[in-house]
Design a protein around this motif. Structure first.
Motif, PDB file in Angstrom:
ATOM      1  N   GLN A   1       0.809  -1.125  -0.011  1.00  0.00           N
ATOM      2  CA  GLN A   1      -0.093   0.041   0.020  1.00  0.00           C
ATOM      3  C   GLN A   1       0.902   1.197   0.003  1.00  0.00           C
ATOM      4  N   VAL A   2       0.618   2.104  -0.937  1.00  0.00           N
ATOM      5  CA  VAL A   2       1.615   3.404  -1.073  1.00  0.00           C
ATOM      6  C   VAL A   2       0.505   4.401  -0.789  1.00  0.00           C
ATOM      7  N   ILE A   3       1.369   5.459   0.260  1.00  0.00           N
ATOM      8  CA  ILE A   3       0.921   6.555   0.696  1.00  0.00           C
ATOM      9  C   ILE A   3       1.554   7.767   0.802  1.00  0.00           C
ATOM     10  N   GLY A   4       1.232   8.961   0.692  1.00  0.00           N
ATOM     11  CA  GLY A   4       1.971  10.183   0.858  1.00  0.00           C
ATOM     12  C   GLY A   4       2.316  10.620   2.540  1.00  0.00           C
ATOM     13  N   LEU A   5       3.582  10.830   2.313  1.00  0.00           N
ATOM     14  CA  LEU A   5       3.925  11.306   3.722  1.00  0.00           C
ATOM     15  C   LEU A   5       4.310  12.857   3.614  1.00  0.00           C
ATOM     16  N   PRO A   6       3.815  13.824   4.727  1.00  0.00           N
ATOM     17  CA  PRO A   6       4.431  15.060   4.366  1.00  0.00           C
ATOM     18  C   PRO A   6       5.813  15.319   4.491  1.00  0.00           C
ATOM     19  N   HIS A   7       6.254  16.145   3.538  1.00  0.00           N
ATOM     20  CA  HIS A   7       7.690  16.546   3.541  1.00  0.00           C
ATOM     21  C   HIS A   7       8.044  18.183   3.293  1.00  0.00           C
ATOM     22  N   GLU A   8       8.697  18.455   3.897  1.00  0.00           N
ATOM     23  CA  GLU A   8       8.909  20.200   4.077  1.00  0.00           C
ATOM     24  C   GLU A   8       9.100  20.670   2.711  1.00  0.00           C
ATOM     25  N   ARG A   9       9.888  20.143   1.704  1.00  0.00           N
ATOM     26  CA  ARG A   9      10.616  20.825   0.734  1.00  0.00           C
ATOM     27  C   ARG A   9       9.420  20.276  -0.557  1.00  0.00           C
ATOM     28  N   LEU A  10       9.273  18.961  -0.611  1.00  0.00           N
ATOM     29  CA  LEU A  10       8.590  18.297  -1.710  1.00  0.00           C
ATOM     30  C   LEU A  10       6.984  18.460  -1.546  1.00  0.00           C
ATOM     31  N   GLY A  11       6.502  18.598  -0.497  1.00  0.00           N
ATOM     32  CA  GLY A  11       5.107  18.800  -0.151  1.00  0.00           C
ATOM     33  C   GLY A  11       4.622  17.382   0.382  1.00  0.00           C
ATOM     34  N   GLU A  12       5.204  16.349  -0.664  1.00  0.00           N
ATOM     35  CA  GLU A  12       4.877  14.872  -0.032  1.00  0.00           C
ATOM     36  C   GLU A  12       5.973  14.201  -0.611  1.00  0.00           C
ATOM     37  N   GLU A  13       6.026  13.094   0.306  1.00  0.00           N
ATOM     38  CA  GLU A  13       7.239  11.739  -0.432  1.00  0.00           C
ATOM     39  C   GLU A  13       6.380  10.621  -0.311  1.00  0.00           C
ATOM     40  N   VAL A  14       6.852   9.933  -1.232  1.00  0.00           N
ATOM     41  CA  VAL A  14       6.354   8.404  -1.308  1.00  0.00           C
ATOM     42  C   VAL A  14       6.581   7.531  -0.287  1.00  0.00           C
ATOM     43  N   CYS A  15       5.893   6.697   0.332  1.00  0.00           N
ATOM     44  CA  CYS A  15       6.152   5.810   1.303  1.00  0.00           C
ATOM     45  C   CYS A  15       5.414   4.298   0.992  1.00  0.00           C
ATOM     46  N   ALA A  16       6.060   3.393   0.743  1.00  0.00           N
ATOM     47  CA  ALA A  16       5.606   2.035   0.706  1.00  0.00           C
ATOM     48  C   ALA A  16       5.387   1.315   1.743  1.00  0.00           C
ATOM     49  N   CYS A  17       4.070   0.945   2.079  1.00  0.00           N
ATOM     50  CA  CYS A  17       3.843   0.156   3.230  1.00  0.00           C
ATOM     51  C   CYS A  17       3.950  -1.257   2.827  1.00  0.00           C
ATOM     52  N   ILE A  18       4.694  -2.203   3.237  1.00  0.00           N
ATOM     53  CA  ILE A  18       4.671  -3.753   2.410  1.00  0.00           C
ATOM     54  C   ILE A  18       4.593  -4.653   3.620  1.00  0.00           C
ATOM     55  N   ARG A  19       3.893  -5.653   3.045  1.00  0.00           N
ATOM     56  CA  ARG A  19       3.562  -6.883   3.865  1.00  0.00           C
ATOM     57  C   ARG A  19       4.416  -8.135   3.129  1.00  0.00           C
ATOM     58  N   LEU A  20       5.594  -8.562   3.789  1.00  0.00           N
ATOM     59  CA  LEU A  20       6.238  -9.613   3.189  1.00  0.00           C
ATOM     60  C   LEU A  20       5.889 -11.076   3.339  1.00  0.00           C
ATOM     61  N   LYS A  21       6.235 -11.850   2.406  1.00  0.00           N
ATOM     62  CA  LYS A  21       6.198 -13.208   2.533  1.00  0.00           C
ATOM     63  C   LYS A  21       7.020 -13.801   3.545  1.00  0.00           C
ATOM     64  N   PRO A  22       6.602 -14.632   4.444  1.00  0.00           N
ATOM     65  CA  PRO A  22       7.028 -15.374   5.374  1.00  0.00           C
ATOM     66  C   PRO A  22       8.580 -15.750   5.194  1.00  0.00           C
ATOM     67  N   GLY A  23       9.350 -15.554   5.966  1.00  0.00           N
ATOM     68  CA  GLY A  23      10.836 -15.871   5.752  1.00  0.00           C
ATOM     69  C   GLY A  23      11.687 -15.163   4.930  1.00  0.00           C
ATOM     70  N   THR A  24      11.067 -13.818   4.522  1.00  0.00           N
ATOM     71  CA  THR A  24      11.861 -12.936   3.592  1.00  0.00           C
ATOM     72  C   THR A  24      12.178 -11.740   4.338  1.00  0.00           C
ATOM     73  N   SER A  25      13.079 -10.923   3.593  1.00  0.00           N
ATOM     74  CA  SER A  25      13.397  -9.368   4.182  1.00  0.00           C
ATOM     75  C   SER A  25      13.451  -8.493   2.800  1.00  0.00           C
TER      76      SER A  25
END
Length: 582
Positions: A508-532
Motif C-alpha cells: 500500500q503506497v501513501i504520501g507522507l508530509p515533506h517540508e520541501r517536496l510537499g509529499e514523499e512516497v512511502c511504500a507500506c509492505i507486507r512480506l512473504k514469510p521468511g523474506t526480508s
C-alpha cells in the motif's frame, strides 16, 4: 467520432431551460456554492497557428524564447519561420492531419519550435515526461499510437536513444522513417536533437531542411484547413487504475486558457520576461507559460534544460526576469539559495502552481526573493490548465490563503456526495463546466463519462471550498493522488509494480508530509514469510522501470494493514500508523 472521442449532442431545449432556471436561482441564492464568471471579453475562435502569426506581426523582433544552456534565442519572427520549416519537413515525412507526434525532451528551444510546428501542421502533439523509462514510453506510444517522436540526446542519467533501442532493437539497422517494431507498432519516425548522427533516426535540423520553399508556402495556405475546434494536444495524466490516461484538448481551449491566465498574471500590461523553472511538457509549462506568453508577447527564459535553483537565480539576475514560474518545491529551493547568495534581484511577480503552496512560503517569496506580488493558479490537465487564478490588485491575504478567483467564462460548483450544491464555505467536490474542459480521454469513453457527465460538468475529485466572492480553497483530495514536488503520482501504479517483487505479499503506497517536496512516497509492505526487504532493495528493483519521482523514498514493513469489515484498506489509518511510528 475520433478514436473513441465523440462529439456530444447539443442539449435539448428542456435541458437549456433547466440551466437558465438554475442560474436564475443561483443569482438569488448567492450563498450557494455556484459561480458563473461571464468574463469581460469574448472568447476567441482561432487556432494556435493563427495566434502565432498575430504575435509575429505584433512582436516580431522581440525574443520569444531564450535558452541559456544552449546559448540560443529566437524572436517571434524566427519562431514562425523555424516552425513552418519543421511543419513542412514533418509533412514531407508523410505525417497527416491529427497524426500524433511525441516530444520526449527537457526544456529546449527545439521543444518550443516542435510545439508550434505541430500546431501549424495540424498534428496532435503529445508531451512526454523526460523522466519516463522504456516501459512507460512503450505504454504511452501504444496508447495514443504515436507515429513520430522528437527526442533529446541525453539529459541527466537519461539516454533517450538507448532507451528507444531497448524498445526497438531494430532501430540502428533501420532506414530513418521506416521503423517497424511489433512492440511499438505505430512508431515509424524518430527525430533526435543530438548533434551526432544516430542510426535509424533523422536529425532535427535535417527535418527542418526538408521544408522547401514550396513546402513552407503550403503550410501557410494550410492554416485555413485547421479549425480552432480541432484537437491539438494529448497530455498524459495518471489515473486510479495506475495506468496514465491521455486528455485531448483543442486549439480553442489552448488559445483561450493561455490568454486568460496571461491576462490575470498581468502579461498584457508590459513586456515581461519569465524565468521558466517548470517543465514544458506539463500543463503548467505548455499553457500557463508557453501559451500565455504567446498571447501577450512575453519572453521565456529557460535557465537550463532541467530545474536548477542556482541556474534560475543566475537567469533572474542576468536576464532581469520580471516574473518567475515555479512549483512550491522549486520556491523552497530558490528561497534557500537566495538566502545564501543574497543576489540583487527584484522580480515583480512569483507565480506558484502544480501543488498547494503554504502561506509561510508565500511570505518568504515576498521577502527573500524581493518580489512585489505572489500569485496562484489551480487547475487540472482535464481542464486544459487553469480554473482558478489570482486577480489583479488582490490583498496579500487572498494571495496566500486561496488558489485564486474563478476564471472568466467558466462555471464552478461545489457538491456533496449526492450531487447537491452545498452552501458557500462548505467543503465538497469541485465541478467545472466551460470552454476549457477536455474533449475526452483518448480511446477511453468509459473513463471520460466518469469524469464528465451528460450535463457537461467535469468532476475534479478535489475537496474544495468556494467563497461567495468567487475565491476558492483546496482543503483535501478525494482521490489518493500524491503530489511530490509538483509531480502527480497515483499509488496504484507503484503498488502493482512492487507487488511483482518475489518477496512482497502486499503493498500500500501513501504520501507522507515533506517540508520541501510537499509529499514523499512511502511504500507500506507486507512480506512473504521468511523474506526480508531493505530500502536499497526497493530502489534497485525500481531502477530503470519507474520514473525517479515514483520510487518510494521510505518503506515501512508491516504485518497487517488496517481494514474495514468488508476488507477494504483504510489508508487514513495506515497513514496515521506510519506517522505515529516515525
Amino acid at each position: 467520432m475520433l478514436h473513441g472521442i465523440s462529439v456530444r449532442n447539443p442539449p435539448s431545449k428542456f435541458f437549456v431551460k433547466k440551466i437558465i432556471n438554475f442560474r436564475k436561482c443561483s443569482s438569488f441564492s448567492t450563498k450557494l456554492s455556484y459561480k458563473h464568471h461571464l468574463g469581460e471579453e469574448p472568447l476567441r475562435h482561432i487556432t494556435i497557428g493563427t495566434l502565432l502569426e498575430e504575435s509575429e506581426s505584433k512582436f516580431g523582433d522581440r525574443n520569444a524564447v531564450i535558452s541559456r544552456d544552449q546559448k540560443k534565442s529566437l524572436t517571434f519572427s524566427q519562431v514562425l519561420v523555424e516552425a513552418d520549416k519543421l511543419a513542412a519537413g514533418l509533412k514531407s515525412l508523410g505525417l497527416e492531419k491529427n497524426d500524433r507526434v511525441g516530444i520526449w525532451a527537457p526544456n529546449l528551444v527545439e521543444w518550443y519550435v516542435t510545439k508550434m510546428a505541430c500546431a501549424r501542421a495540424g498534428l496532435i502533439m503529445v508531451g512526454l515526461n523526460p523522466a519516463y523509462q522504456p516501459t512507460e514510453m512503450e505504454y504511452c506510444i501504444n496508447k495514443v499510437k504515436i507515429k513520430a517522436l522528437v527526442c533529446a540526446d541525453k539529459f541527466r542519467k537519461q539516454d533517450f536513444y538507448e532507451h528507444l533501442v531497448t524498445l526497438a532493437p531494430e532501430l540502428p539497422k533501420t532506414e530513418p522513417g521506416k521503423l517497424r517494431n511489433s512492440r511499438i507498432p505505430s512508431l515509424q519516425t524518430v527525430i533526435t536533437t543530438s548533434e551526432d548522427t544516430k542510426k535509424g533516426t533523422y536529425n532535427f535540423n535535417e527535418v527542418q531542411d526538408f521544408g522547401t520553399n514550396d513546402g513552407v508556402a503550403n503550410i501557410k495556405k494550410y492554416q485555413s484547413c485547421i479549425s480552432p475546434d480541432d484537437p491539438c494536444n494529448l497530455q498524459f495524466t495518471s489515473g486510479t487504475t495506475g495506468k496514465p490516461k491521455a486528455a485531448l484538448t483543442s486549439h480553442f481551449m489552448y488559445v483561450n486558457n493561455g490568454y486568460y491566465v496571461g491576462k490575470r498574471n498581468e502579461l498584457g500590461r508590459k513586456h515581461h520576461t519569465i524565468c521558466v523553472q517548470v517543465p514544458l511538457f506539463h500543463a503548467y509549462g505548455t499553457i500557463i507559460t508557453v501559451m500565455a506568453a504567446l498571447n501577450h508577447g512575453s519572453t521565456l527564459v529557460l535557465p537550463t534544460a532541467g530545474y536548477n535553483p542556482d541556474k534560475s537565480l543566475d537567469a533572474i539576475k542576468e536576464e532581469k526576469c520580471t516574473i518567475i514560474h515555479g512549483t512550491p518545491t522549486m520556491y523552497v529551493d530558490l528561497v534557500h539559495r537566495q538566502e545564501e547568495r543574497k543576489e540583487d534581484i527584484s522580480p515583480e511577480i512569483a507565480l506558484s502552481g502544480g501543488a498547494l503552496c503554504a502561506p509561510h512560503l508565500f511570505k518568504k517569496m515576498l521577502t527573500v526573493l524581493n518580489v512585489k506580488k505572489v500569485k496562484s493558479v489551480y487547475g487540472l490537465t482535464e481542464t486544459t490548465a487553469v480554473v482558478f487564478h489570482s486577480l489583479w490588485g488582490e490583498s496579500e491575504e487572498k494571495a496566500v490563503s486561496t488558489v485564486g478567483h474563478v476564471g472568466e467564462h467558466l462555471e464552478v460548483k461545489i457538491v456533496d456526495k449526492d450531487n447537491n450544491v452545498v452552501p458557500c464555505g462548505t467543503a465538497g467536490e469541485l465541478c467545472v463546466r466551460g470552454y476549457c474542459t477536455m474533449l475526452g480521454y483518448w480511446d477511453d469513453v468509459d473513463k471520460t463519462k466518469e469524469m464528465i457527465g451528460d450535463d457537461m460538468w467535469l468532476k475534479t475529485g478535489d475537496q474544495f471550498i468556494l467563497e461567495e466572492n468567487g475565491y476558492g480553497r483546496v482543503v483535501g483530495r478525494l482521490k489518493e493522488m500524491i503530489i511530490r514536488g509538483g509531480e502527480n503520482i497515483f499509488p496504484k501504479e507503484i503498488e502493482e509494480f512492487l507487488n511483482s517483487h518475489p518477496h512482497v505479499l502486499e503493498t500500500q503506497v501513501i504520501g507522507l508530509p515533506h517540508e520541501r517536496l510537499g509529499e514523499e512516497v512511502c511504500a507500506c509492505i507486507r512480506l512473504k514469510p521468511g523474506t526480508s526487504l531493505t530500502q536499497d532493495d526497493v530502489k534497485d528493483f525500481c531502477r530503470g522501470k519507474l520514473s525517479h519521482f515514483k520510487v518510494p523514498s521510505k518503506i515501512k514493513i508491516l504485518e497487517q494493514f488496517p481494514k474495514t469489515t468488508s476488507g477494504k484498506i483504510q489508508k487514513f489509518k495506515l497513514l496515521q500508523t506510519v506517522l505515529d511510528s516515525s
